[in-house]
Scaffold this motif. Structure first.
Motif, short mmCIF file in Angstrom:
data_model
loop_
_atom_site.label_atom_id
_atom_site.label_comp_id
_atom_site.label_asym_id
_atom_site.label_seq_id
_atom_site.Cartn_x
_atom_site.Cartn_y
_atom_site.Cartn_z
N LYS A 90 0.81 -1.22 0.00
CA LYS A 90 0.00 0.00 0.00
C LYS A 90 0.84 1.27 0.00
O LYS A 90 0.30 2.36 -0.10
N ILE A 91 2.14 1.14 0.14
CA ILE A 91 3.01 2.32 0.15
C ILE A 91 3.30 2.72 -1.29
O ILE A 91 4.06 2.07 -1.99
N THR A 92 2.66 3.79 -1.70
CA THR A 92 2.83 4.31 -3.06
C THR A 92 3.79 5.49 -3.02
O THR A 92 4.21 5.93 -1.95
N ARG A 94 3.00 8.50 -3.61
CA ARG A 94 2.27 9.57 -2.92
C ARG A 94 2.37 9.39 -1.40
O ARG A 94 2.61 10.35 -0.67
N THR A 95 2.18 8.16 -0.92
CA THR A 95 2.30 7.87 0.50
C THR A 95 3.69 8.19 1.01
O THR A 95 3.87 8.80 2.07
N ARG A 97 5.77 10.34 -0.23
CA ARG A 97 5.92 11.80 -0.21
C ARG A 97 5.28 12.40 1.03
O ARG A 97 5.87 13.26 1.68
N VAL A 98 4.09 11.92 1.40
CA VAL A 98 3.41 12.42 2.60
C VAL A 98 4.23 12.10 3.85
O VAL A 98 4.42 12.96 4.72
N ILE A 99 4.76 10.88 3.92
CA ILE A 99 5.59 10.49 5.06
C ILE A 99 6.81 11.40 5.15
O ILE A 99 7.17 11.89 6.22
#
Length: 127
Positions: A90-92, A94-95, A97-99
């Protein structure tokens, strides 16, 4: 703003899936131990930090402090590893980048807070 900092802010984060992760567990453990225990800066920082914490504890609580610290470290790293393993699909980008943005914001906030504490400590000395 520095060009390098602008590049960091605008950078596109991507997951590197080309790395071979089929490594024998003994090699993983050996590498982790070498990186951890052969890093003099980490040893110095850890010793100083733990020594400072220990100095504030009541007498006779050394064993509990060391046990709590060691067990918390094991639980933390096993927990992080488990969470990453369970949610790796599930780590894309986008994810990721948010992290990175959240982690960067926390680091910047901590730095600003430390700087503000420094200013508050120095102002009475010079004023």
């Amino acid at each position: 703003m520095d060009i390098y900092l602008q590049g960091l802010i605008r950078a596109k984060d991507t997951l590197d899936t080309s790395t071979d992760v089929n490594i024998p567990i003994l090699k993983v453990i050996t590498t982790a131990c070498v990186v951890t225990w052969f890093n003099p800066q980490a040893l110095i920082d850890g010793s100083m930090m733990l020594g400072a914490f220990k100095a504030t504890l009541p007498e006779g609580t050394d064993f509990f402090f060391a046990g709590g610290f060691a067990s918390a470290s094991v639980i933390w790293f096993l927990g992080i590893s488990t969470i990453i393993s369970l949610f790796s699909a599930k780590i894309t980008n986008r994810t990721l980048r948010v992290i990175n943005i959240v982690c960067g914001a926390v680091i910047i906030f901590s730095g600003l807070k430390l700087f503000w504490s420094f200013i508050q400590m120095v102002l009475p000395l010079i004023g």
